[in-house]
Write a protein that holds these residues in place. Sequence first.
Motif, mmCIF file in Angstrom:
data_model
loop_
_atom_site.group_PDB
_atom_site.id
_atom_site.type_symbol
_atom_site.label_atom_id
_atom_site.label_comp_id
_atom_site.label_asym_id
_atom_site.label_seq_id
_atom_site.Cartn_x
_atom_site.Cartn_y
_atom_site.Cartn_z
ATOM 1 N N GLY A 1 -7.529 39.213 -31.972
ATOM 2 C CA GLY A 1 -8.324 40.180 -31.228
ATOM 3 C C GLY A 1 -9.781 40.211 -31.642
ATOM 4 N N ARG A 2 -10.042 39.976 -32.916
ATOM 5 C CA ARG A 2 -11.424 40.005 -33.402
ATOM 6 C C ARG A 2 -12.252 38.894 -32.778
ATOM 7 N N GLN A 3 -11.696 37.669 -32.752
ATOM 8 C CA GLN A 3 -12.433 36.557 -32.154
ATOM 9 C C GLN A 3 -12.537 36.713 -30.638
ATOM 10 N N ALA A 4 -11.505 37.275 -30.011
ATOM 11 C CA ALA A 4 -11.576 37.530 -28.567
ATOM 12 C C ALA A 4 -12.689 38.527 -28.250
ATOM 13 N N PHE A 5 -12.865 39.513 -29.142
ATOM 14 C CA PHE A 5 -13.943 40.484 -28.968
ATOM 15 C C PHE A 5 -15.301 39.806 -29.107
ATOM 16 N N VAL B 1 -15.242 51.850 -27.128
ATOM 17 C CA VAL B 1 -15.010 53.277 -26.864
ATOM 18 C C VAL B 1 -13.518 53.596 -26.886
ATOM 19 N N VAL B 2 -12.716 52.726 -26.279
ATOM 20 C CA VAL B 2 -11.263 52.940 -26.261
ATOM 21 C C VAL B 2 -10.694 52.954 -27.676
ATOM 22 N N GLN B 3 -11.259 52.131 -28.549
ATOM 23 C CA GLN B 3 -10.795 52.076 -29.935
ATOM 24 C C GLN B 3 -11.312 53.233 -30.775
ATOM 25 N N GLY B 4 -12.121 54.094 -30.178
ATOM 26 C CA GLY B 4 -12.628 55.262 -30.891
ATOM 27 C C GLY B 4 -13.798 54.976 -31.804
ATOM 28 N N ASN B 5 -14.486 53.852 -31.603
ATOM 29 C CA ASN B 5 -15.624 53.493 -32.446
ATOM 30 C C ASN B 5 -16.941 53.797 -31.743
ATOM 31 N N GLU B 6 -18.019 53.826 -32.528
ATOM 32 C CA GLU B 6 -19.339 54.051 -31.944
ATOM 33 C C GLU B 6 -19.766 52.841 -31.123
ATOM 34 N N ASP B 7 -20.422 53.097 -30.011
ATOM 35 C CA ASP B 7 -20.825 52.008 -29.121
ATOM 36 C C ASP B 7 -22.332 51.771 -29.169
ATOM 37 N N THR B 8 -22.969 52.135 -30.285
ATOM 38 C CA THR B 8 -24.426 52.038 -30.376
ATOM 39 C C THR B 8 -24.912 50.605 -30.200
ATOM 40 N N ARG B 9 -24.251 49.665 -30.890
ATOM 41 C CA ARG B 9 -24.681 48.267 -30.793
ATOM 42 C C ARG B 9 -24.474 47.748 -29.364
ATOM 43 N N GLU B 10 -23.377 48.141 -28.752
ATOM 44 C CA GLU B 10 -23.083 47.700 -27.386
ATOM 45 C C GLU B 10 -24.070 48.328 -26.389
ATOM 46 N N LEU B 11 -24.426 49.594 -26.624
ATOM 47 C CA LEU B 11 -25.433 50.241 -25.779
ATOM 48 C C LEU B 11 -26.763 49.512 -25.897
ATOM 49 N N ALA B 12 -27.137 49.121 -27.116
ATOM 50 C CA ALA B 12 -28.397 48.404 -27.322
ATOM 51 C C ALA B 12 -28.412 47.088 -26.545
ATOM 52 N N SER B 13 -27.281 46.350 -26.563
ATOM 53 C CA SER B 13 -27.221 45.071 -25.843
ATOM 54 C C SER B 13 -27.351 45.281 -24.339
ATOM 55 N N LEU B 14 -26.644 46.277 -23.816
ATOM 56 C CA LEU B 14 -26.712 46.553 -22.371
ATOM 57 C C LEU B 14 -28.116 46.967 -21.950
ATOM 58 N N LEU B 15 -28.738 47.835 -22.733
ATOM 59 C CA LEU B 15 -30.089 48.282 -22.397
ATOM 60 C C LEU B 15 -31.067 47.116 -22.450
ATOM 61 N N TYR B 16 -30.927 46.256 -23.427
ATOM 62 C CA TYR B 16 -31.840 45.120 -23.572
ATOM 63 C C TYR B 16 -31.796 44.240 -22.319
ATOM 64 N N LEU C 1 -20.786 42.506 -21.372
ATOM 65 C CA LEU C 1 -21.256 43.558 -22.274
ATOM 66 C C LEU C 1 -20.628 44.903 -21.937
ATOM 67 N N GLN C 2 -20.426 45.176 -20.664
ATOM 68 C CA GLN C 2 -19.763 46.424 -20.275
ATOM 69 C C GLN C 2 -18.310 46.433 -20.751
ATOM 70 N N THR C 3 -17.643 45.293 -20.635
ATOM 71 C CA THR C 3 -16.254 45.189 -21.111
ATOM 72 C C THR C 3 -16.191 45.391 -22.620
ATOM 73 N N LYS C 4 -17.129 44.787 -23.316
ATOM 74 C CA LYS C 4 -17.189 44.926 -24.776
ATOM 75 C C LYS C 4 -17.417 46.381 -25.169
ATOM 76 N N ARG C 5 -18.317 47.044 -24.462
ATOM 77 C CA ARG C 5 -18.595 48.452 -24.770
ATOM 78 C C ARG C 5 -17.378 49.329 -24.490
ATOM 79 N N GLN C 6 -16.692 49.048 -23.397
ATOM 80 C CA GLN C 6 -15.499 49.828 -23.056
ATOM 81 C C GLN C 6 -14.419 49.670 -24.125
ATOM 82 N N GLN C 7 -14.242 48.464 -24.629
ATOM 83 C CA GLN C 7 -13.239 48.234 -25.669
ATOM 84 C C GLN C 7 -13.561 49.035 -26.928
#
Length: 682
Positions: A451-455, A486-501, A478-484
């Motif tokens: 799962g880690r490498q798939a992520f 959030v579902v896992q209960g982790n912060e999505d700050t890094r994913e938000l940064a990538s999407l905004l960029y 990037l949206q799929t990565k961010r959703q994953q």
Amino acid sequence: MPGNLYLWADSQNAIHALSPERHVELGLLEVPDSPPQNDQTRTNGIDAAGFLPELLWELLAPPHAEEHPLILMLDKSLPRPWHTLAWEQLNWRGAKLGSFLKVIRYAQPATEQPHRSGETLIWDQWPDNKFKEVIHQRQGIERRFKREQIERDIQSGRDLGHFARLVIIAHGGESEAKLLLDKSTKQAWDIRWPATVPYEVLILACAPYQGNFHGLAVACLERGARAVICGHGRLNAALMASALAFWLDADSAAHETLWALQAQQPSEPGGVHWLRYYGDAPVTAYDRLTLGFFQHPEDPKKNPVTELSKSVNDEKQGTVIAFLQAMKDSATTYWPLTQFWLLSVVLYWAEKNKHALFAPIKKQFDSFTVCCDELVPERAYGLAAMYRRQGSYPLAVAQLAEGLQCGTLKPQQEINLLGSLLNNLIDLNVPECGQIIFDRLDNCLANVDDGRQAFHLLDRRARLALRQGNMDAAVLSLQTKRQQVVVQGNEDTRELASLLYVSAWFDRPDVNELAEAALKILPSVPDFGGGNDTGAYLLRALAVWQWRQQPAADFLAAFLPACKEQLIGQDPGPHAYILAYQCLATGCYDNWQQAIAGLEQGRYWLELAAFHALAGQPRETRRALDKFHTLRDGSLQPLANQTLYGIDWLTAEAEQQAVEKAILLADDVTAASLARHGLLPL
């Protein structure tokens, strides 16, 4: 210092041997049945060199074995004869093998310190006072000497796990049907174990050499014991009473305590040399990583190498720094094989997380000479990651090419190497070659549950799509990565940064909404300015948004001093980006030269060319582009020489060079033209 030899059986029953210096597959090897007792006890005994299989004997008796004791650790995966064999009683050069060979049956690498806060429980069924005096002289002991007391304890279902130690003293039987004897009736004593037993168990009773206490010792391990020590042959009560006193007074682990006593005393019949050991094995935390690699090479869920990598990739910086410090201070105590691949990975993490430790660890690494073909891919992966962090792409790619050509390559190793190679190809802007590697990596992951490498693949897919100018594919990943996340209960700050960029570069409709979310959480992001920290990437994305959308407030100004400070140290890239985008956004170029110097220091040549082109600086653009083309040509040569995966690397490089020159050296360079051709800074 004793050497180590760890033996285990794989899922096909092949036997493997791991020493600190090498791994040997012994194949479908069997040990002979234990010799009869009368052969064991005669003066000359059984000669080990003729009795044991030759492959095994060569590992057990290296030159000068008497001066360099060996600890033989037998994993529980081995068939029963490996554990019940009387290894210690075999002979070599006229001496018992046990004089230099220490054997741990059902070996399990220790994962925690022994629990020492409880009392010692003793079941004393010895008929005279040899042990009673030893016990009464010491505090913190509960002694049960009546059979009915002991049985009442057991039959009541009382949990014994709160005791620090358990000692059983009794006459021994002669078979597994008759293990221990009642001191008065001499009849078999049937032990019915409670649910848990103490961390350490010592069974002082005579036993035949065939190891009839094996089942009893394993039962203790299954109920929470970490170390079990039991009789082996006919024990001497007086010598065992002395050993018990030594053990009760010690503050170290059971095996270490009695081995220390063994080193102090001559080998007397029935003495401390006549004990058998089960459980805790002297394998350090990081040596267990190497052991786990060889025991579970195909299963990332069981391979502790992957688990350690996961903790680092999850940015648990405290864990990483503690690990780096341990490697710097204690590397010489770890197995050479552990150091062989671990030091290369450590160099990458030191460069990324604790730059002050990089130089001393690099010195350790440069002086290291041990080699192991099976670990070359691990070593190559670590070194490639370090070189990429330093911007040394030719060295990074050369390591990956060597690793991928390794004849012993395993699926998980190929996945790691392909992922790293793909990252390099994206940085080097060869997207067609990157697509071929991506497809191969995707096929590999379809056959491995990781799962880690798939992520990570989602992020790589997005970055590759950006190099191909495919905004929609990048955003979807990037949206799929961010959703994953959030579902896992982790912060999505890094994913938000990538999407905004990405959204800011392509002027997507949702860009202002993403920017508002980023501005809202920016004050709560800790430790801005740590090098590869999340805050820097979030601020980088906001800097692009400010440049592209031109909001009224210049919110970047407050962060500029911290960005300038971070240009000195580990990776200046993210902070140099922020300064460059702020200059483009405001039209004020006071910080431009510092941003450019930071990017040059990190060898961000393609990104430099893009920034110079946007600033209308054609001469500087051409210089940066020439530097990049030289770097890329040198990086692809190792791949071209090995025709890896049948790709025409140099043709792909020539095609990309033509595109880059046409776009970056055009009279009118815009954000849209760079994004459309995959030349935006990544």
